[in-house]
Scaffold this motif. Sequence first.
Motif, PDB file in Angstrom:
ATOM      1  N   ARG A  44       2.258 -27.391  62.255  1.00 21.71           N
ATOM      2  CA  ARG A  44       2.800 -27.025  63.125  1.00 21.71           C
ATOM      3  C   ARG A  44       2.366 -25.335  63.551  1.00 21.71           C
ATOM      4  O   ARG A  44       2.780 -24.702  62.563  1.00 21.71           O
ATOM      5  N   PHE A  45       2.566 -24.979  64.704  1.00 22.88           N
ATOM      6  CA  PHE A  45       2.133 -23.459  64.851  1.00 22.88           C
ATOM      7  C   PHE A  45       3.249 -22.981  65.776  1.00 22.88           C
ATOM      8  O   PHE A  45       4.012 -23.507  66.729  1.00 22.88           O
ATOM      9  N   GLY A  46       3.845 -21.607  65.455  1.00 22.22           N
ATOM     10  CA  GLY A  46       4.444 -20.926  66.248  1.00 22.22           C
ATOM     11  C   GLY A  46       4.349 -19.574  66.018  1.00 22.22           C
ATOM     12  O   GLY A  46       3.286 -18.928  65.772  1.00 22.22           O
ATOM     13  N   GLY A  47       5.365 -18.626  66.385  1.00 24.33           N
ATOM     14  CA  GLY A  47       5.460 -17.270  66.025  1.00 24.33           C
ATOM     15  C   GLY A  47       6.205 -16.681  66.871  1.00 24.33           C
ATOM     16  O   GLY A  47       7.169 -17.231  67.682  1.00 24.33           O
ATOM     17  N   PRO A 117      19.243 -33.675  59.660  1.00 23.54           N
ATOM     18  CA  PRO A 117      18.385 -33.363  60.783  1.00 23.54           C
ATOM     19  C   PRO A 117      18.949 -32.099  61.731  1.00 23.54           C
ATOM     20  O   PRO A 117      17.880 -31.661  62.280  1.00 23.54           O
ATOM     21  N   LEU A 118      20.070 -31.890  61.756  1.00 24.90           N
ATOM     22  CA  LEU A 118      20.510 -30.429  62.368  1.00 24.90           C
ATOM     23  C   LEU A 118      20.353 -29.349  61.722  1.00 24.90           C
ATOM     24  O   LEU A 118      21.011 -28.274  62.334  1.00 24.90           O
ATOM     25  N   GLY A 160      14.935 -30.337  67.432  1.00 29.17           N
ATOM     26  CA  GLY A 160      13.268 -30.416  68.017  1.00 29.17           C
ATOM     27  C   GLY A 160      12.480 -29.349  67.487  1.00 29.17           C
ATOM     28  O   GLY A 160      12.772 -29.248  66.204  1.00 29.17           O
ATOM     29  N   PRO A 161      11.845 -28.700  68.154  1.00 28.54           N
ATOM     30  CA  PRO A 161      10.782 -27.567  67.880  1.00 28.54           C
ATOM     31  C   PRO A 161      11.711 -26.326  67.450  1.00 28.54           C
ATOM     32  O   PRO A 161      11.001 -25.373  66.971  1.00 28.54           O
ATOM     33  N   VAL A 162      12.948 -26.156  67.938  1.00 25.92           N
ATOM     34  CA  VAL A 162      13.817 -24.902  67.868  1.00 25.92           C
ATOM     35  C   VAL A 162      14.715 -24.843  66.942  1.00 25.92           C
ATOM     36  O   VAL A 162      15.529 -25.791  66.625  1.00 25.92           O
ATOM     37  N   THR A 163      14.802 -23.780  66.440  1.00 27.01           N
ATOM     38  CA  THR A 163      16.073 -23.451  65.275  1.00 27.01           C
ATOM     39  C   THR A 163      16.607 -22.372  65.763  1.00 27.01           C
ATOM     40  O   THR A 163      15.783 -21.123  65.785  1.00 27.01           O
ATOM     41  N   ILE A 164      17.923 -21.889  65.728  1.00 23.74           N
ATOM     42  CA  ILE A 164      18.502 -20.845  66.216  1.00 23.74           C
ATOM     43  C   ILE A 164      19.483 -20.646  64.877  1.00 23.74           C
ATOM     44  O   ILE A 164      20.185 -21.563  64.348  1.00 23.74           O
ATOM     45  N   GLY A 165      19.336 -19.450  64.306  1.00 25.24           N
ATOM     46  CA  GLY A 165      20.110 -19.202  63.281  1.00 25.24           C
ATOM     47  C   GLY A 165      20.324 -17.770  62.785  1.00 25.24           C
ATOM     48  O   GLY A 165      20.058 -16.825  63.471  1.00 25.24           O
ATOM     49  N   ILE A 166      20.749 -17.554  61.466  1.00 21.55           N
ATOM     50  CA  ILE A 166      20.845 -16.184  60.949  1.00 21.55           C
ATOM     51  C   ILE A 166      20.302 -16.120  59.371  1.00 21.55           C
ATOM     52  O   ILE A 166      20.364 -17.030  58.954  1.00 21.55           O
ATOM     53  N   ILE A 189      10.480 -21.169  66.601  1.00 21.01           N
ATOM     54  CA  ILE A 189       9.888 -22.351  67.479  1.00 21.01           C
ATOM     55  C   ILE A 189       8.567 -22.767  66.777  1.00 21.01           C
ATOM     56  O   ILE A 189       7.584 -21.992  66.634  1.00 21.01           O
ATOM     57  N   TYR A 190       8.583 -24.036  66.408  1.00 22.95           N
ATOM     58  CA  TYR A 190       7.126 -24.654  65.895  1.00 22.95           C
ATOM     59  C   TYR A 190       6.767 -25.834  66.878  1.00 22.95           C
ATOM     60  O   TYR A 190       7.520 -26.565  66.852  1.00 22.95           O
ATOM     61  N   PHE A 191       5.552 -25.844  67.228  1.00 20.66           N
ATOM     62  CA  PHE A 191       5.082 -27.014  68.151  1.00 20.66           C
ATOM     63  C   PHE A 191       4.211 -28.022  67.253  1.00 20.66           C
ATOM     64  O   PHE A 191       3.295 -27.481  66.325  1.00 20.66           O
TER      65      PHE A 191
END
Length: 191
Positions: A44-47, A117-118, A160-166, A189-191
């Motif tokens: 999976r790629f992101g950045g 999962p979450l 999904g491909p998104v993680t929001i955190g600290i 975000i990783y796709f």
Amino acid sequence: MKNFKFNKLNFFLFISFFLSINFSLIAQEGYNPQKNYEFAKKWRFGGGLGLGFGSGYTDIMIAPSAIYQFNEYFAAGVGLQGSYINSKDRGYYYSDIKQYQSWIYGGSLIALANPIPLLQLSAELEQLRVNNTYTYRNADKWDNNFWNTALFLGIGYHNGPVTIGIRYNVLYKEKDMVYGSAYMPFVRIYF
């Protein structure tokens, strides 16, 4: 001096190109369509990409990364980071500093765990080279070049491909000059 800074950018681009070629060669090794498909679909790629502009201010950041998803619970990978900041004549805040320039580049290792999962837990070891140049109103210059190591432990909401955190830098020091705080929010975000 300008060529030296330009070479840092070339070095960062060369490393990015080198990693992308290596990932391609690894995926093609021992051609077996089913095996290659299974291997390739676990990458999976992101950045990140950051741009900031203002009156006398420029901030550009690029941070590509890749992770290998071992199973639904664990992934690990590598990342690169490069940024450039230029701030000119910012008035009273910098008082006697006429211009500030910073080149920051380096890499990181990241591990991600999804116990449910979450929820995503992360650990990221980052090594950055920082090259700061301060130009004073009297035309004197001061270079402040150093290595900065950070170890971020994070927690985030994953969907999904998104993680929001600290995340929290356990190696943060107040005189750090790279990060303004030990805590840092993130969107990954990783796709």
